[in-house]
Design an enzyme around this catalytic site. Sequence first.
Site, PDB file in Angstrom:
ATOM      1  N   ASN A   1      -8.274  -2.836 -16.704  1.00 49.44           N
ATOM      2  CA  ASN A   1      -8.836  -2.411 -15.397  1.00 49.44           C
ATOM      3  C   ASN A   1      -7.412  -2.250 -14.637  1.00 49.44           C
ATOM      4  O   ASN A   1      -6.968  -3.529 -14.114  1.00 49.44           O
ATOM      5  CB  ASN A   1      -9.756  -3.454 -14.719  1.00 49.44           C
ATOM      6  CG  ASN A   1      -9.916  -3.228 -13.367  1.00 49.44           C
ATOM      7  OD1 ASN A   1      -9.433  -2.311 -12.699  1.00 49.44           O
ATOM      8  ND2 ASN A   1     -10.663  -4.121 -12.825  1.00 49.44           N
ATOM      9  N   TRP A   2      -6.724  -1.155 -14.271  1.00 46.63           N
ATOM     10  CA  TRP A   2      -5.552  -1.286 -13.762  1.00 46.63           C
ATOM     11  C   TRP A   2      -5.605  -1.332 -12.401  1.00 46.63           C
ATOM     12  O   TRP A   2      -4.501  -1.288 -11.661  1.00 46.63           O
ATOM     13  CB  TRP A   2      -5.012   0.397 -14.120  1.00 46.63           C
ATOM     14  CG  TRP A   2      -4.508   0.727 -15.344  1.00 46.63           C
ATOM     15  CD1 TRP A   2      -4.428  -0.111 -16.275  1.00 46.63           C
ATOM     16  CD2 TRP A   2      -3.822   1.861 -15.784  1.00 46.63           C
ATOM     17  NE1 TRP A   2      -3.884   0.277 -17.436  1.00 46.63           N
ATOM     18  CE2 TRP A   2      -3.474   1.388 -17.233  1.00 46.63           C
ATOM     19  CE3 TRP A   2      -3.438   3.001 -15.278  1.00 46.63           C
ATOM     20  CZ2 TRP A   2      -2.750   2.552 -17.984  1.00 46.63           C
ATOM     21  CZ3 TRP A   2      -2.708   3.908 -16.172  1.00 46.63           C
ATOM     22  CH2 TRP A   2      -2.607   3.652 -17.495  1.00 46.63           C
ATOM     23  N   LYS A   3      -6.862  -1.460 -11.745  1.00 44.28           N
ATOM     24  CA  LYS A   3      -6.867  -1.321 -10.154  1.00 44.28           C
ATOM     25  C   LYS A   3      -6.234  -0.481  -9.586  1.00 44.28           C
ATOM     26  O   LYS A   3      -6.078   0.649  -9.935  1.00 44.28           O
ATOM     27  CB  LYS A   3      -6.662  -2.981  -9.886  1.00 44.28           C
ATOM     28  CG  LYS A   3      -7.495  -3.978 -10.736  1.00 44.28           C
ATOM     29  CD  LYS A   3      -7.234  -5.542 -10.231  1.00 44.28           C
ATOM     30  CE  LYS A   3      -8.082  -6.198 -11.353  1.00 44.28           C
ATOM     31  NZ  LYS A   3      -8.160  -7.808 -10.732  1.00 44.28           N
TER      32      LYS A   3
ATOM     33  N   HIS B   1     -17.466  -4.660  -9.613  1.00 43.75           N
ATOM     34  CA  HIS B   1     -16.240  -5.648  -9.763  1.00 43.75           C
ATOM     35  C   HIS B   1     -16.375  -6.379  -8.399  1.00 43.75           C
ATOM     36  O   HIS B   1     -16.562  -5.907  -7.383  1.00 43.75           O
ATOM     37  CB  HIS B   1     -14.849  -5.016  -9.664  1.00 43.75           C
ATOM     38  CG  HIS B   1     -13.657  -5.521 -10.123  1.00 43.75           C
ATOM     39  ND1 HIS B   1     -13.303  -6.565  -9.453  1.00 43.75           N
ATOM     40  CD2 HIS B   1     -13.500  -5.911 -11.499  1.00 43.75           C
ATOM     41  CE1 HIS B   1     -12.250  -7.110  -9.984  1.00 43.75           C
ATOM     42  NE2 HIS B   1     -12.309  -6.958 -11.226  1.00 43.75           N
TER      43      HIS B   1
ATOM     44  N   GLU C   1     -13.978  -7.436  -6.479  1.00 44.57           N
ATOM     45  CA  GLU C   1     -12.980  -6.984  -5.578  1.00 44.57           C
ATOM     46  C   GLU C   1     -13.999  -6.032  -4.597  1.00 44.57           C
ATOM     47  O   GLU C   1     -13.710  -5.808  -3.430  1.00 44.57           O
ATOM     48  CB  GLU C   1     -12.002  -6.481  -6.132  1.00 44.57           C
ATOM     49  CG  GLU C   1     -10.785  -7.568  -6.758  1.00 44.57           C
ATOM     50  CD  GLU C   1     -10.124  -7.152  -7.792  1.00 44.57           C
ATOM     51  OE1 GLU C   1      -9.820  -5.993  -7.939  1.00 44.57           O
ATOM     52  OE2 GLU C   1      -9.461  -8.156  -8.249  1.00 44.57           O
TER      53      GLU C   1
ATOM     54  N   GLU D   1     -17.314 -12.106 -15.349  1.00 46.42           N
ATOM     55  CA  GLU D   1     -16.024 -12.554 -14.317  1.00 46.42           C
ATOM     56  C   GLU D   1     -16.001 -13.514 -13.402  1.00 46.42           C
ATOM     57  O   GLU D   1     -16.384 -13.125 -12.388  1.00 46.42           O
ATOM     58  CB  GLU D   1     -15.413 -11.042 -13.947  1.00 46.42           C
ATOM     59  CG  GLU D   1     -14.910 -10.213 -15.233  1.00 46.42           C
ATOM     60  CD  GLU D   1     -13.971  -9.146 -14.468  1.00 46.42           C
ATOM     61  OE1 GLU D   1     -12.965  -8.981 -15.050  1.00 46.42           O
ATOM     62  OE2 GLU D   1     -14.125  -8.557 -13.362  1.00 46.42           O
TER      63      GLU D   1
ATOM     64  N   GLY E   1      -7.433 -13.103 -11.613  1.00 43.54           N
ATOM     65  CA  GLY E   1      -5.789 -12.794 -11.063  1.00 43.54           C
ATOM     66  C   GLY E   1      -5.299 -14.217 -10.364  1.00 43.54           C
ATOM     67  O   GLY E   1      -4.184 -14.314  -9.902  1.00 43.54           O
TER      68      GLY E   1
ATOM     69  N   SER F   1      -7.822 -13.673 -15.796  1.00 43.58           N
ATOM     70  CA  SER F   1      -6.881 -14.411 -16.274  1.00 43.58           C
ATOM     71  C   SER F   1      -6.601 -14.168 -17.782  1.00 43.58           C
ATOM     72  O   SER F   1      -6.057 -15.506 -18.274  1.00 43.58           O
ATOM     73  CB  SER F   1      -6.616 -15.650 -15.479  1.00 43.58           C
ATOM     74  OG  SER F   1      -6.526 -15.437 -14.082  1.00 43.58           O
TER      75      SER F   1
ATOM     76  N   GLY G   1      -7.414  -7.511 -16.465  1.00 42.66           N
ATOM     77  CA  GLY G   1      -6.472  -6.801 -15.113  1.00 42.66           C
ATOM     78  C   GLY G   1      -5.023  -6.909 -15.345  1.00 42.66           C
ATOM     79  O   GLY G   1      -4.227  -6.130 -15.935  1.00 42.66           O
ATOM     80  N   GLY G   2      -4.348  -7.932 -14.526  1.00 44.00           N
ATOM     81  CA  GLY G   2      -3.033  -8.016 -14.454  1.00 44.00           C
ATOM     82  C   GLY G   2      -2.149  -7.660 -15.914  1.00 44.00           C
ATOM     83  O   GLY G   2      -1.382  -7.115 -15.968  1.00 44.00           O
TER      84      GLY G   2
HETATM   85  P1  PGA Z   1      -7.104 -10.311 -14.391  1.00 48.70           P
HETATM   86  O1  PGA Z   1      -8.229  -9.334 -13.526  1.00 48.70           O
HETATM   87  O2  PGA Z   1      -7.116 -10.058 -15.822  1.00 48.70           O
HETATM   88  O3  PGA Z   1      -6.082  -9.992 -13.576  1.00 48.70           O
HETATM   89  O4  PGA Z   1      -7.364 -11.738 -13.796  1.00 48.70           O
HETATM   90  C1  PGA Z   1      -9.478  -9.033 -14.516  1.00 48.70           C
HETATM   91  C2  PGA Z   1     -10.436  -8.123 -13.536  1.00 48.70           C
HETATM   92  O5  PGA Z   1     -10.422  -8.372 -12.178  1.00 48.70           O
HETATM   93  O6  PGA Z   1     -11.127  -7.573 -14.166  1.00 48.70           O
END
Ligand code: PGA
Length: 250
Positions: free
Chosen positions: A8-10, A93, A95, A165, A171, A211, A232-233
């Site tokens: 997930n590049w966001k 998600h 976010e 999640e 994050g 994470s 993500g990150g």
């Molecule tokens: P993260 O994000 O790996 O940076 O914690 C995961 C996600 O939001 O899907």
Amino acid sequence: MGTLIVANWKCNPTTLKGAKLLFNSIKKGIKDIKKVKVVICPPFLYITNLKSQMSNLKLGAQDIFWEEKGAFTGEISPSMLKDFGVEYVIIGHSERRRYFNETDEMINKKLKAALSAKLRPILCVGETELEKRKDEGLRVLNSQVSKALKGISENEARRIILAYEPVWAIGTGRSCLPNSVLEKKLLLQRIFKKRYSPSILGNLKILYGGSVTPENALLYIKEAQTDGLLIGGVSLVVEKFLKIIKLISK
Ligand code: PGA
């Protein structure tokens, strides 16, 4: 389909050049990888420029709109995604739930739209820090999943991928303990089994996200017995992301 690793590049990277570089480096790195399927979810704008003919590298979107077309300024419809070779879509998600006030009802509509367009939805669920402190994790998952599945038939539900999640782990560097992930996986399976039939568990894929790093990735597959990861990150850091894929493919 093997283990599923979703990137997930966001809202990253900020240039097309950066997106192509990242995508092509991953593509090169997984050329000979077996037993792992990688899904890259870039920002919408880059999707047309990222192409993969490889069966172990697929494209996903980070969101979807529930209508096919019409007067909905700024939205991207299921058909548009299909038309560009997108096969997966992240829905709900945390976010989006948090910053864009996405409700369970909207998530339900998005899920239905994705399923009827024959996209594979990756439905995200998870408790917040406060809910965790109040020991409400299981109740929250139950409620989020039940509301998301409203009006969805067993046949359709067989194509849903779940991503557990925990919001407090996204994050933050505070990853969830594998046994707690396993507990949530078992709960999610129970919800599906009760709502549909036991045989649905043969199709249901459950991922973990929050994470994930090369250091903890394997624990979520081996100890928590998940079917894959939503990253993500670390998915923006080629060496680390490839390291995870290689560890899992062994
Ligand atoms: P993260 O994000 O790996 O940076 O914690 C995961 C996600 O939001 O899907």
